[in-house]
Design a protein around this motif. Structure first.
Motif, short mmCIF file in Angstrom:
data_model
loop_
_atom_site.label_atom_id
_atom_site.label_comp_id
_atom_site.label_asym_id
_atom_site.label_seq_id
_atom_site.Cartn_x
_atom_site.Cartn_y
_atom_site.Cartn_z
N ALA A 134 -0.38 -2.12 -82.05
CA ALA A 134 0.43 -2.15 -80.82
C ALA A 134 1.87 -2.52 -81.10
CB ALA A 134 -0.19 -3.11 -79.82
N GLY A 135 2.09 -3.50 -81.98
CA GLY A 135 3.44 -4.00 -82.24
C GLY A 135 4.25 -3.15 -83.19
N ARG A 136 3.58 -2.31 -83.98
CA ARG A 136 4.25 -1.38 -84.90
C ARG A 136 5.22 -2.10 -85.83
NH1 ARG A 136 5.19 0.05 -80.00
NH2 ARG A 136 7.47 0.02 -80.25
N LEU A 137 4.82 -3.29 -86.30
CA LEU A 137 5.69 -4.04 -87.21
C LEU A 137 5.90 -3.26 -88.49
CD1 LEU A 137 7.13 -6.78 -87.79
CD2 LEU A 137 5.00 -7.51 -88.89
N SER A 138 7.14 -3.18 -88.92
CA SER A 138 7.45 -2.42 -90.13
C SER A 138 8.32 -3.24 -91.07
CB SER A 138 8.15 -1.10 -89.77
OG SER A 138 9.37 -1.36 -89.07
N GLY A 140 11.17 -4.84 -93.12
CA GLY A 140 12.56 -5.12 -92.77
C GLY A 140 12.74 -5.74 -91.40
N GLU A 141 11.72 -5.68 -90.55
CA GLU A 141 11.82 -6.29 -89.23
C GLU A 141 11.50 -7.79 -89.32
OE1 GLU A 141 11.06 -3.03 -85.84
OE2 GLU A 141 9.21 -3.79 -86.75
N THR A 142 11.88 -8.50 -88.27
CA THR A 142 11.59 -9.93 -88.18
C THR A 142 10.40 -10.15 -87.26
OG1 THR A 142 13.89 -10.57 -88.59
CG2 THR A 142 12.48 -12.19 -87.51
N PHE A 143 9.44 -10.90 -87.74
CA PHE A 143 8.20 -11.19 -87.01
C PHE A 143 8.12 -12.68 -86.76
CE2 PHE A 143 3.67 -12.52 -87.51
CZ PHE A 143 3.20 -12.04 -86.29
N LEU A 144 7.84 -13.07 -85.50
CA LEU A 144 7.64 -14.47 -85.13
C LEU A 144 6.21 -14.67 -84.66
CD1 LEU A 144 8.52 -17.39 -84.36
CD2 LEU A 144 9.26 -16.45 -82.15
N VAL A 145 5.49 -15.60 -85.28
CA VAL A 145 4.17 -15.97 -84.80
C VAL A 145 4.24 -17.40 -84.27
CG1 VAL A 145 3.42 -16.63 -87.14
CG2 VAL A 145 1.73 -16.23 -85.33
N GLN A 146 3.84 -17.55 -83.03
CA GLN A 146 3.78 -18.87 -82.42
C GLN A 146 2.45 -19.53 -82.81
OE1 GLN A 146 6.35 -20.08 -81.03
NE2 GLN A 146 7.42 -18.63 -79.70
N GLY A 147 2.53 -20.75 -83.34
CA GLY A 147 1.32 -21.42 -83.80
C GLY A 147 0.92 -20.91 -85.17
N GLY A 148 1.82 -21.00 -86.13
CA GLY A 148 1.60 -20.40 -87.43
C GLY A 148 0.51 -21.04 -88.26
N SER A 149 0.09 -22.27 -87.94
CA SER A 149 -0.94 -22.92 -88.75
C SER A 149 -2.34 -22.69 -88.22
CB SER A 149 -0.67 -24.43 -88.83
OG SER A 149 -0.71 -25.03 -87.54
N SER A 150 -2.47 -21.97 -87.12
CA SER A 150 -3.79 -21.67 -86.55
C SER A 150 -4.51 -20.63 -87.40
CB SER A 150 -3.64 -21.14 -85.13
OG SER A 150 -2.98 -19.88 -85.14
N GLY A 151 -5.76 -20.35 -87.06
CA GLY A 151 -6.48 -19.29 -87.75
C GLY A 151 -5.76 -17.96 -87.64
N ILE A 152 -5.36 -17.60 -86.42
CA ILE A 152 -4.60 -16.37 -86.21
C ILE A 152 -3.27 -16.44 -86.94
CG2 ILE A 152 -3.34 -15.01 -84.48
CD1 ILE A 152 -6.26 -14.52 -84.24
N GLY A 164 6.08 -6.34 -95.50
CA GLY A 164 7.50 -6.31 -95.82
C GLY A 164 8.39 -6.88 -94.74
N ALA A 165 7.81 -7.59 -93.77
CA ALA A 165 8.61 -8.18 -92.70
C ALA A 165 9.21 -9.51 -93.12
CB ALA A 165 7.75 -8.36 -91.45
N ARG A 166 10.25 -9.91 -92.42
CA ARG A 166 10.78 -11.27 -92.53
C ARG A 166 9.99 -12.10 -91.52
NH1 ARG A 166 17.04 -13.16 -91.23
NH2 ARG A 166 16.99 -15.13 -92.40
N VAL A 167 9.36 -13.17 -91.98
CA VAL A 167 8.39 -13.88 -91.14
C VAL A 167 8.93 -15.23 -90.70
CG1 VAL A 167 6.06 -14.84 -91.02
CG2 VAL A 167 6.48 -12.72 -92.31
N ALA A 168 8.84 -15.47 -89.40
CA ALA A 168 9.14 -16.78 -88.81
C ALA A 168 7.87 -17.33 -88.18
CB ALA A 168 10.24 -16.66 -87.75
#
Length: 328
Positions: A134-138, A140-152, A164-168
């Motif tokens: 759904a998100g079509r992350l590719s 070079g893009e920046t990805f933010l995950v809220q709650g990064g220490s959870s299982g998800i 290959g994303a930049r991860v926040a």
């Protein structure tokens, strides 16, 4: 067989290890001898009486498991009795046996043992169906995950990095922020701080192209502020409530999109069904586990009869990754 049941909705103490009828494999289904399941936030809600199973699903808690194929229903091909597998479930994982549509089975990823695999299907299918499909992350893009220490979160960080994303990632303590960084996050932000401001400072004012959020209403305004132009906000939970007001004008100016997607209630078949999601995970995520770019993160293992202990741990906070429920 024995399974965890809930006599009356309530706290972890409501979980009981009791005798229940054995499941039977219907057409297109298999029965598994369960080796492990895992504790998910949805399991806590079901225990409390706030997340009933979809029609036709087992009322036993448990959205994933690993185990061995014990019986094949009519029409099942491609699997044999004795195969070691893991499975995405609509319910029934907290038990010695479970019936599951064959389309929701996955082979064990290379290098992952049978017990550890019990905590993979739910996170892998959730992240893939949202972030990738759904998100079509590719790259070079920046990805933010809220709650990064959870299982998800721990799984999403690794998958996004492998793409290959930049991860926040956000988390609530220095220790959990450091775990996110160890898993590949390029930017870590304490969620008690101003997340949009910190993210924009780290991305030269752009923000995130894709955001994966489990809070819902509580985080909606901040997520909208953190979203980049043409960004995609993916909501997968309601821990912060269900009702929010937002500035439609801001969303229009950013050409942003908001998608809210559940997994449990989907049908098995169809282009957006659980079978299609599982097939996508097998094709695109399992190779990442096989070559080590993604690995399962296990916080603790608890014997399944003591599932109440696992629920209490997750509710207490501080869990990094998954809590497994194991059977001998």
């Amino acid at each position: 067989m024995r399974a965890i049941t809930v006599r009356k909705p309530g706290g972890p103490e409501a979980l009981e290890w009791t005798e229940v009828p054995d499941p039977v494999a219907g057409p297109g289904e298999v029965v598994l001898d369960v080796a492990a399941s895992a504790v998910n936030r949805a399991d806590l809600l079901q225990r409390q009486g706030n997340y009933p199973p979809p029609p036709g699903a087992s009322d036993i808690i448990g959205l994933e498991c690993s185990g061995r194929v014990a019986a094949l229903g009519e029409g099942v091909t491609g699997w044999t009795v004795g195969d070691e597998v893991c499975a995405l479930l609509a319910g029934g994982g907290y038990a010695e046996k479970v019936a599951v549509p064959a389309a929701q089975l996955l082979p064990l990823p290379s290098g992952v043992d049978l017990v550890t695999a019990g905590g993979l299907p739910e996170v892998a299918c959730t992240v893939w169906s949202n972030v990738v499909a759904a998100g079509r992350l590719s790259a070079g893009e920046t990805f933010l995950v809220q709650g990064g220490s959870s299982g998800i979160g721990t799984h999403a960080i690794q998958v996004a990095k492998a793409l290959g994303a930049r991860v926040a990632a956000t988390a609530g303590t220095p220790e959990r922020l450091e775990r996110c960084r160890e898993l590949g996050a390029d930017i870590v932000i304490d969620y008690h701080d101003d997340v949009p401001a910190a993210l924009k400072e780290a991305t030269d004012g752009r923000g995130a192209d894709v955001i994966l959020d489990n809070m819902g209403a509580k985080g909606f305004a901040a997520n909208l502020s953190a979203l980049a132009t043409d960004g995609r906000l993916l909501i997968i939970g309601m821990q912060g409530g269900t009702k929010a007001e937002f500035d439609i004008g801001k969303l229009l100016r950013k050409r942003g999109s908001v998608t809210a997607m559940g997994l449990r209630g989907r049908p098995v078949d169809g282009p957006n069904g659980k079978g299609a999601v599982v097939a996508g995970v097998r094709e695109q995520v399992w190779p990442l586990l096989a070559d080590g770019r993604v690995r399962p993160i296990v916080h603790a293992s608890v014997p399944m009869p003591d599932a109440a202990q696992g629920h209490a741990q997750l509710e207490a906070g501080g869990v990094v990754g998954k809590i497994l429920l194991t059977l001998p």
